[in-house]
Design a protein around this motif. Structure first.
Motif, PDB file in Angstrom:
ATOM      1  N   LEU A   1     101.562  -5.266 -28.319  1.00 57.12           N
ATOM      2  CA  LEU A   1     100.388  -4.400 -28.481  1.00 57.12           C
ATOM      3  C   LEU A   1      99.135  -5.066 -27.910  1.00 57.12           C
ATOM      4  CD1 LEU A   1     100.807  -2.832 -32.049  1.00 57.12           C
ATOM      5  CD2 LEU A   1     101.819  -2.160 -29.865  1.00 57.12           C
ATOM      6  N   ARG A   2      98.958  -6.333 -28.190  1.00 57.61           N
ATOM      7  CA  ARG A   2      97.806  -7.062 -27.643  1.00 57.61           C
ATOM      8  C   ARG A   2      97.846  -7.062 -26.117  1.00 57.61           C
ATOM      9  NH1 ARG A   2      94.982 -10.975 -30.339  1.00 57.61           N
ATOM     10  NH2 ARG A   2      95.232 -12.356 -28.553  1.00 57.61           N
TER      11      ARG A   2
ATOM     12  N   ILE B   1      96.539   3.752 -30.310  1.00 58.28           N
ATOM     13  CA  ILE B   1      96.355   4.530 -31.535  1.00 58.28           C
ATOM     14  C   ILE B   1      97.497   4.135 -32.473  1.00 58.28           C
ATOM     15  CG2 ILE B   1      96.178   6.827 -32.537  1.00 58.28           C
ATOM     16  CD1 ILE B   1      95.570   7.925 -29.755  1.00 58.28           C
ATOM     17  N   ASN B   2      97.242   3.158 -33.330  1.00 58.78           N
ATOM     18  CA  ASN B   2      96.019   2.455 -33.654  1.00 58.78           C
ATOM     19  C   ASN B   2      96.023   1.078 -32.988  1.00 58.78           C
ATOM     20  OD1 ASN B   2      94.692   4.305 -35.691  1.00 58.78           O
ATOM     21  ND2 ASN B   2      96.723   4.131 -36.581  1.00 58.78           N
ATOM     22  N   SER B   3      94.904   0.374 -33.028  1.00 60.82           N
ATOM     23  CA  SER B   3      94.771  -0.894 -32.331  1.00 60.82           C
ATOM     24  C   SER B   3      95.695  -1.953 -32.900  1.00 60.82           C
ATOM     25  CB  SER B   3      93.327  -1.395 -32.408  1.00 60.82           C
ATOM     26  OG  SER B   3      93.028  -1.856 -33.718  1.00 60.82           O
ATOM     27  N   ALA B   4      95.942  -2.987 -32.107  1.00 58.84           N
ATOM     28  CA  ALA B   4      96.765  -4.106 -32.573  1.00 58.84           C
ATOM     29  C   ALA B   4      96.150  -4.749 -33.810  1.00 58.84           C
ATOM     30  CB  ALA B   4      96.928  -5.133 -31.455  1.00 58.84           C
TER      31      ALA B   4
ATOM     32  N   GLY C   1      87.631  10.165 -21.765  1.00 62.36           N
ATOM     33  CA  GLY C   1      86.649   9.086 -21.829  1.00 62.36           C
ATOM     34  C   GLY C   1      85.715   9.157 -23.000  1.00 62.36           C
ATOM     35  N   ALA C   2      86.077   9.909 -24.037  1.00 57.17           N
ATOM     36  CA  ALA C   2      85.194  10.031 -25.199  1.00 57.17           C
ATOM     37  C   ALA C   2      85.839   9.376 -26.406  1.00 57.17           C
ATOM     38  CB  ALA C   2      84.917  11.506 -25.508  1.00 57.17           C
ATOM     39  N   GLY C   3      85.070   8.537 -27.073  1.00 60.10           N
ATOM     40  CA  GLY C   3      85.479   8.034 -28.371  1.00 60.10           C
ATOM     41  C   GLY C   3      86.509   6.938 -28.369  1.00 60.10           C
ATOM     42  N   ALA C   4      86.611   6.144 -27.292  1.00 64.59           N
ATOM     43  CA  ALA C   4      87.577   5.052 -27.296  1.00 64.59           C
ATOM     44  C   ALA C   4      87.210   4.018 -28.345  1.00 64.59           C
ATOM     45  CB  ALA C   4      87.624   4.392 -25.916  1.00 64.59           C
ATOM     46  N   PRO C   5      88.160   3.602 -29.179  1.00 64.28           N
ATOM     47  CA  PRO C   5      87.849   2.644 -30.248  1.00 64.28           C
ATOM     48  C   PRO C   5      87.670   1.227 -29.717  1.00 64.28           C
ATOM     49  CG  PRO C   5      90.181   3.157 -30.236  1.00 64.28           C
ATOM     50  CD  PRO C   5      89.549   4.033 -29.205  1.00 64.28           C
ATOM     51  N   ALA C   6      86.880   0.422 -30.423  1.00 61.66           N
ATOM     52  CA  ALA C   6      86.708  -0.977 -30.060  1.00 61.66           C
ATOM     53  C   ALA C   6      87.954  -1.769 -30.423  1.00 61.66           C
ATOM     54  CB  ALA C   6      85.493  -1.564 -30.772  1.00 61.66           C
ATOM     55  N   VAL C   7      88.242  -2.810 -29.668  1.00 64.07           N
ATOM     56  CA  VAL C   7      89.391  -3.676 -29.923  1.00 64.07           C
ATOM     57  C   VAL C   7      88.882  -5.015 -30.418  1.00 64.07           C
ATOM     58  CG1 VAL C   7      91.389  -4.809 -28.925  1.00 64.07           C
ATOM     59  CG2 VAL C   7      90.729  -2.548 -28.104  1.00 64.07           C
ATOM     60  N   GLU C   8      89.072  -5.287 -31.728  1.00 62.86           N
ATOM     61  CA  GLU C   8      88.707  -6.567 -32.324  1.00 62.86           C
ATOM     62  C   GLU C   8      87.272  -6.977 -31.985  1.00 62.86           C
ATOM     63  OE1 GLU C   8      92.214  -9.434 -32.618  1.00 62.86           O
ATOM     64  OE2 GLU C   8      92.643  -8.342 -30.797  1.00 62.86           O
ATOM     65  N   GLY C   9      86.367  -5.979 -31.999  1.00 65.55           N
ATOM     66  CA  GLY C   9      84.966  -6.260 -31.767  1.00 65.55           C
ATOM     67  C   GLY C   9      84.591  -6.468 -30.308  1.00 65.55           C
ATOM     68  N   ARG C  10      85.551  -6.229 -29.366  1.00 66.58           N
ATOM     69  CA  ARG C  10      85.278  -6.437 -27.954  1.00 66.58           C
ATOM     70  C   ARG C  10      85.037  -5.101 -27.278  1.00 66.58           C
ATOM     71  NH1 ARG C  10      89.771  -7.431 -25.695  1.00 66.58           N
ATOM     72  NH2 ARG C  10      89.029  -8.578 -23.903  1.00 66.58           N
ATOM     73  N   ARG C  11      84.382  -5.146 -26.124  1.00 63.75           N
ATOM     74  CA  ARG C  11      84.249  -3.949 -25.315  1.00 63.75           C
ATOM     75  C   ARG C  11      85.587  -3.661 -24.659  1.00 63.75           C
ATOM     76  NH1 ARG C  11      78.841  -2.890 -23.772  1.00 63.75           N
ATOM     77  NH2 ARG C  11      79.489  -2.116 -21.749  1.00 63.75           N
ATOM     78  N   VAL C  12      85.978  -2.389 -24.648  1.00 61.89           N
ATOM     79  CA  VAL C  12      87.261  -2.034 -24.070  1.00 61.89           C
ATOM     80  C   VAL C  12      87.073  -0.932 -23.034  1.00 61.89           C
ATOM     81  CG1 VAL C  12      88.537  -2.656 -26.146  1.00 61.89           C
ATOM     82  CG2 VAL C  12      87.749  -0.314 -25.859  1.00 61.89           C
ATOM     83  N   PRO C  13      87.969  -0.853 -22.041  1.00 60.10           N
ATOM     84  CA  PRO C  13      87.848   0.193 -21.033  1.00 60.10           C
ATOM     85  C   PRO C  13      88.040   1.579 -21.631  1.00 60.10           C
ATOM     86  CG  PRO C  13      89.387  -1.546 -20.354  1.00 60.10           C
ATOM     87  CD  PRO C  13      89.074  -1.752 -21.795  1.00 60.10           C
ATOM     88  N   VAL C  14      87.259   2.523 -21.141  1.00 59.14           N
ATOM     89  CA  VAL C  14      87.457   3.923 -21.487  1.00 59.14           C
ATOM     90  C   VAL C  14      88.408   4.511 -20.448  1.00 59.14           C
ATOM     91  CG1 VAL C  14      86.364   6.174 -21.709  1.00 59.14           C
ATOM     92  CG2 VAL C  14      85.189   4.142 -22.543  1.00 59.14           C
ATOM     93  N   PRO C  15      89.539   5.087 -20.848  1.00 62.29           N
ATOM     94  CA  PRO C  15      90.535   5.532 -19.892  1.00 62.29           C
ATOM     95  C   PRO C  15      89.965   6.443 -18.828  1.00 62.29           C
ATOM     96  CG  PRO C  15      91.395   5.663 -22.117  1.00 62.29           C
ATOM     97  CD  PRO C  15      89.954   5.329 -22.226  1.00 62.29           C
ATOM     98  N   GLY C  16      90.309   6.139 -17.592  1.00 64.24           N
ATOM     99  CA  GLY C  16      89.981   7.007 -16.479  1.00 64.24           C
ATOM    100  C   GLY C  16      88.551   6.980 -16.006  1.00 64.24           C
TER     101      GLY C  16
END
Length: 325
Positions: free
Chosen positions: A92-93, A103-106, A304-319
């Motif tokens: 998952l990581r 969905i849901n994050s690691a 590209g709406a509402g992508a969750p954060a991963v462990e407090g880091r910025r994450v890519p918004v799909p597409g």
């Protein structure tokens, strides 16, 4: 050079290893996603993939050596309590670091893999939970003799599922007598007995911060557990317990879950307290609003709406090439 998959999928369901069949809810969800996304959707199993680093780049491959383009959205349908930190969670990581939104994050699956870790987060968020004791390396025989252990109490393992390994200890004498016979592979929880909810609980399914389904589950034989997997009856009740549904939404948010099944107990004053939160919830076919809500959430992520954060880091918004703040 290894070949690449010709038509990569943007949306995955990541399921348990073969040959285990898909859970009923996962199968129904997969069928609906295939209808919605056609060849852009695929089911992968955790035992089909190799992953690692080559020439400084993260790689993802099949066992046969084909490069697998990472998806944009992954619906993780493996039960957190059965996941290994060094196996499934590592996969998952890896997917997250390849840019996929899970969905849901690691991190959320990791938190939900241990019932006490859940309670730590929920209590820290100021949410009501039953009084609970556990231990690290103390012997169980000594733990049950502590004056802090009050009976009657509910005894459960930190990673049990479907109501297994749960029982009510009515008095200290029985608890002490049984302590030498209980499994020692993982710690136990000694939890406050909420008598008003004996054999009954409220399950709320939350998707993207909205309660989309709810049911009251009731034991048919007077037993403590009210899990449907153990033969309990279920009554749909969305909207009947708004305070409980609002508490379920707050619990899902506290654990970083965008899709969750939240189990609440009924208290003597007519309110609710949290029992546990499931990162891979099941649902019955009569709960017809769950799958459309999940598909709509996937569509929002792809847009590209509402992508969750991963462990407090910025994450890519799909597409999009953008990142979340």
């Amino acid at each position: 050079m290894p070949s690449a998959i010709v038509e990569p999928a943007e949306v995955w369901v990541l399921a348990r290893e073969h040959p285990a069949p898909l859970m009923r809810a996962t199968y129904a969800l997969s069928q609906a996603l295939e209808r919605a996304h056609g060849p852009r959707f695929a089911v992968w199993h955790s035992d089909e993939l190799l992953f690692g680093v080559r020439d400084g780049r993260l790689v993802l491959q099949t066992l046969g050596g084909q490069d697998v383009p990472p998806p944009k959205v992954v619906l993780v349908r493996q039960t957190p309590g059965s996941m290994s930190e060094h196996r499934e969670l590592t996969l998952l990581r890896h997917l997250e670091r390849l840019g996929a939104v899970l969905i849901n994050s690691a991190a959320a699956h990791h938190r939900c893999g241990n019932k006490l870790w859940q309670l730590q987060e929920l209590a820290a968020a100021g949410l009501p939970v039953p009084d609970t004791l556990s231990y690290a390396t103390a012997p169980l025989a000594g733990v049950v003799r502590s004056p802090q252990v009050q009976t009657p109490c509910v005894v459960k393992t930190v990673n049990g599922r479907n109501g297994s390994s749960v029982f009510l200890a009515p008095d200290t004498e029985l608890l002490r007598a049984l302590s030498g016979s209980l499994a020692q592979d993982v710690p136990l929880l000694l939890q406050e007995y909420v008598a008003a909810s004996h054999g009954r609980d409220l399950r709320v399914v939350v998707v993207d911060g909205v309660p989309v389904a709810a049911q009251i589950r009731s034991s048919r034989d007077g037993s403590l557990a009210s899990n449907l997997a153990r033969g309990a009856a279920a009554e749909l009740c969305l909207g009947r317990h708004p305070e409980g549904e609002a508490l379920a939404v707050r619990a899902a948010a506290a654990l970083g879950l965008s899709v969750a099944g939240v189990d609440l107990l009924f208290t003597a004053d007519g309110g609710h307290t949290l029992c546990e939160v499931n990162a891979v919830p099941g649902w019955r076919p009569r709960m017809t609003s769950v799958i459309p809500a999940i598909i709509a959430y996937v569509d929002r992520l792809l847009a590209g709406a509402g992508a969750p954060a991963v462990e407090g880091r910025r994450v890519p918004v799909p597409g999009t090439g953008a990142t979340t703040p």
